[in-house]
Design an enzyme around this catalytic site. Sequence first.
Site, mmCIF file in Angstrom:
data_model
loop_
_atom_site.group_PDB
_atom_site.id
_atom_site.type_symbol
_atom_site.label_atom_id
_atom_site.label_comp_id
_atom_site.label_asym_id
_atom_site.label_seq_id
_atom_site.Cartn_x
_atom_site.Cartn_y
_atom_site.Cartn_z
ATOM 1 N N ASP A 1 0.827 -1.224 0.000
ATOM 2 C CA ASP A 1 0.000 0.000 0.000
ATOM 3 C C ASP A 1 0.855 1.265 0.000
ATOM 4 O OD1 ASP A 1 -1.851 -2.045 0.603
ATOM 5 O OD2 ASP A 1 -1.735 -1.635 2.745
ATOM 6 N N GLU B 1 -11.035 -1.274 -3.099
ATOM 7 C CA GLU B 1 -10.366 -0.516 -2.015
ATOM 8 C C GLU B 1 -9.260 0.352 -2.623
ATOM 9 O OE1 GLU B 1 -9.128 -3.933 0.212
ATOM 10 O OE2 GLU B 1 -7.497 -4.414 -1.168
HETATM 11 O O1 FUB Z 1 -2.324 -3.961 3.629
HETATM 12 C C1 FUB Z 1 -3.585 -4.142 4.215
HETATM 13 C C2 FUB Z 1 -4.705 -4.052 3.251
HETATM 14 O O2 FUB Z 1 -4.385 -4.821 2.100
HETATM 15 C C3 FUB Z 1 -4.970 -2.684 2.693
HETATM 16 O O3 FUB Z 1 -5.677 -1.855 3.527
HETATM 17 C C4 FUB Z 1 -5.702 -3.054 1.473
HETATM 18 O O4 FUB Z 1 -5.860 -2.018 0.574
HETATM 19 C C5 FUB Z 1 -4.854 -4.176 0.948
HETATM 20 O O5 FUB Z 1 -3.766 -3.706 0.206
#
Ligand code: FUB
Length: 321
Positions: A35, A204
């Site tokens: 991320d 997301e």
């Molecule tokens: O790294 C944790 C979670 O995995 C993130 O919040 C999401 O977007 C995914 O990448």
Amino acid sequence: MKKNLLFTLVAVFASVVAYGQKTAGNPIFEGDYADPEGVVFGKTYWIYPTYSAAFDDQLYFDCFSSKDLVNWKKHERIIDQSSISWLRRALWAPAAIEKDGKYYLFFSCNDVHPGEIGGIGVAVADKPQGPFKDLIGKPLINDIVNRAQPIDQFVFQDKDGTYYMYYGGWGRCNVVKMADDFKSIVPFEDGTMYKEVTPKNYVEGPFMFIRDGKYYFMWSEGGWTGPHYKVAYAISDSPFGPFERKGVILQQDEEVARGAGHHSVIHNPKSDKYYIVYHRRPLESNKRDNRVTCIDEMHFAPNGDILPVKMTFEGVNKDKL
Ligand code: FUB
């Protein structure tokens, strides 16, 4: 004596090679980091990633800085459990901005579900490398509104200076307006606090930037634990959409890596180059948390569309701001 001389020569040769290094190489630094939020402060590039590990071990952030996108310096534990009293696990997806000489780090934690304490928080520091301290001592957004899990926040400054925050997991995306001091969210002109802006296939990791006056809204699709994670985008005339999905621009490549997604974009205004900073899973791995941070250049078609990104092992060339 001879042995020492040989050792010195090898060390000098290695540092000359390292100094002359022209491309970053992907991943750009060692370790499991996901991320990644790339941002420019002054003449320095910064990357704020999630420490990719078991949720119960995700209790701190490291960050990385570079003058040229090639040589990266690690800054350890810029924030940890000692300065966020409500952090229990799953410290995810940092987003950093600078305002009036202070640095603000937005984060999400606890992988929050209905009735639990957690969600999106904000911390502040005098320097980009911290140490960051929780600004309000509690979540900025704890509730699940419009079925969006409060994670994966991205703070965006609009043309008129207003700060908005896009956020959301579980396939839903909201936008909220930030108070000037970032200590709360404030109503939009129509009195509402949350606007849902979920594009088709959104999962997301929202991200927004402006190019040639247009709003480029980007997000991740697919499941982050598998190979099919990817990045798609829309172009709009407004920060509130509509965000009509134009297509995928980053996805797995059988020759390079799988599970590529949750990205950000860095722009060098001098060279007018755009870089996509993202995580991916090495081909030889299927471990959930084995996500590494990479950078590749992002190109545009003459009509402004984003061209599909070619993931590389070489990474980008040196780029001084
Ligand atoms: O790294 C944790 C979670 O995995 C993130 O919040 C999401 O977007 C995914 O990448």
